[in-house]
Scaffold this motif. Sequence first.
Motif, PDB file in Angstrom:
ATOM      1  N   VAL A  47      11.458  31.400 -11.246  1.00 55.77           N
ATOM      2  CA  VAL A  47      12.165  30.282 -11.890  1.00 55.77           C
ATOM      3  C   VAL A  47      13.264  30.889 -12.755  1.00 55.77           C
ATOM      4  O   VAL A  47      12.994  31.787 -13.556  1.00 55.77           O
TER       5      VAL A  47
ATOM      6  N   LYS B 117      16.177  24.575 -22.467  1.00 55.93           N
ATOM      7  CA  LYS B 117      15.515  24.591 -21.157  1.00 55.93           C
ATOM      8  C   LYS B 117      14.062  25.045 -21.223  1.00 55.93           C
ATOM      9  O   LYS B 117      13.388  25.082 -20.188  1.00 55.93           O
TER      10      LYS B 117
ATOM     11  N   TRP C 204      11.397  22.620 -19.775  1.00 57.07           N
ATOM     12  CA  TRP C 204      11.591  22.527 -18.314  1.00 57.07           C
ATOM     13  C   TRP C 204      11.157  23.813 -17.624  1.00 57.07           C
ATOM     14  O   TRP C 204      10.485  23.780 -16.584  1.00 57.07           O
ATOM     15  N   PHE C 205      11.505  24.941 -18.224  1.00 55.01           N
ATOM     16  CA  PHE C 205      11.213  26.247 -17.643  1.00 55.01           C
ATOM     17  C   PHE C 205       9.709  26.457 -17.470  1.00 55.01           C
ATOM     18  O   PHE C 205       9.225  26.819 -16.388  1.00 55.01           O
ATOM     19  N   HIS C 206       8.954  26.203 -18.520  1.00 52.93           N
ATOM     20  CA  HIS C 206       7.508  26.416 -18.451  1.00 52.93           C
ATOM     21  C   HIS C 206       6.829  25.386 -17.547  1.00 52.93           C
ATOM     22  O   HIS C 206       5.814  25.695 -16.899  1.00 52.93           O
ATOM     23  N   LYS C 207       7.392  24.184 -17.489  1.00 50.41           N
ATOM     24  CA  LYS C 207       6.857  23.180 -16.573  1.00 50.41           C
ATOM     25  C   LYS C 207       7.034  23.618 -15.124  1.00 50.41           C
ATOM     26  O   LYS C 207       6.113  23.495 -14.302  1.00 50.41           O
ATOM     27  N   LYS C 208       8.215  24.152 -14.791  1.00 56.44           N
ATOM     28  CA  LYS C 208       8.479  24.620 -13.432  1.00 56.44           C
ATOM     29  C   LYS C 208       7.573  25.786 -13.065  1.00 56.44           C
ATOM     30  O   LYS C 208       7.086  25.885 -11.932  1.00 56.44           O
ATOM     31  N   ILE C 209       7.351  26.690 -14.016  1.00 57.23           N
ATOM     32  CA  ILE C 209       6.460  27.818 -13.744  1.00 57.23           C
ATOM     33  C   ILE C 209       5.034  27.322 -13.492  1.00 57.23           C
ATOM     34  O   ILE C 209       4.353  27.798 -12.574  1.00 57.23           O
TER      35      ILE C 209
ATOM     36  N   GLU D  26       4.171  24.416 -12.302  1.00 60.01           N
ATOM     37  CA  GLU D  26       4.166  23.780 -10.979  1.00 60.01           C
ATOM     38  C   GLU D  26       4.099  24.832  -9.875  1.00 60.01           C
ATOM     39  O   GLU D  26       3.355  24.671  -8.895  1.00 60.01           O
ATOM     40  N   LYS D  27       4.871  25.908 -10.029  1.00 56.55           N
ATOM     41  CA  LYS D  27       4.863  26.966  -9.029  1.00 56.55           C
ATOM     42  C   LYS D  27       3.511  27.650  -8.972  1.00 56.55           C
ATOM     43  O   LYS D  27       3.014  27.980  -7.893  1.00 56.55           O
TER      44      LYS D  27
ATOM     45  N   GLN E 210       1.106  25.422  -7.102  1.00 56.63           N
ATOM     46  CA  GLN E 210       1.370  25.496  -5.662  1.00 56.63           C
ATOM     47  C   GLN E 210       0.858  26.814  -5.078  1.00 56.63           C
ATOM     48  O   GLN E 210       0.307  26.847  -3.979  1.00 56.63           O
TER      49      GLN E 210
END
Length: 318
Positions: A71, A111, A114-119, A121-122, A125
Amino acid sequence: MCTSQLNSFIEYFPKNNRPEITGLQLFWKNEIYNLFTEFSEYILNKYDLRFGIPVWSSKYGWTYRIGKSGVYIINGIQIRQEGFVIDGILVDGHENYQSALNYFHDLYINKEAWFHKKIAEKNKQQIQRNKNRIKREQEELLNIKDKIIPEKYNIFRWPSKLDIIKLKHLYQMDAAGIHDNILADEIGLVLYIRCKLGKEDMERMEQSIIRCHNCNANISGTSDFRECTCGYQYSFREYKRSYRKNNMPTGSAAKIFESFISNWEHAGIYNEKMLLIDSLIHEFHRSMISGTINRRVAINFMDGTRKNIENILNELAR
């Protein structure tokens, strides 16, 4: 190659020539290179962020990203002869460097959520992918269980890493004017074997070939299950995993490995060997402090915790 003969970073590093940190040092004058490495250390220490492997842009050539776990907060950091560009800010000296630090801090604050949320989510997954992979591999293993000889299946013997206590002793002896040829040979040979096998085994795997760890024969094939004529058996997938787990050296420092392999094979006297050992240790230290190389090269060669390795490299560098 002289930078004055080239008009741009794209000419210096075309699409088929991805830059290494040593290449950037040659491309830039020292002040810019020092600012770049200082910036990489700053984002690592303050935000736990890293430069990703450079990616190709048809407009700007090789560009860098800043992030973690796939990310990225910043994409497309451009490299120019006069400096590096972070979202429009050209860092060509200390004044603009401070502006870039302030900009990056504000960007990170905006950010961060948003950054930690994306991590997260990844990671979620990835957990599901791992579950699916484990289930698939268990099914594949059941299909070949009648072929497997347990005492000969996936028996890996990777070459030893360097004993950092012995390395420190060699440097202490050398500093005292004592030439310990036996110890220099031992340490140089450990480095040489890991360099050589790391490079050669990676080249084999890229061609779907593995080396038998019992008899050193090449085993080719297209399926995951491989059997050597000597009777030892391997999973191609587990072979690659074991290679990575044991930190066999490859990747960003491949050119360094090639140089050491070639020169060590022709080294004769103690001073020649010591010079080669010292040059490789110097590269370990440089990759450790750069922050722009994803993996610190010393881990590939030296036995010990990351902290102990960092300490011995800093000590030897002095």
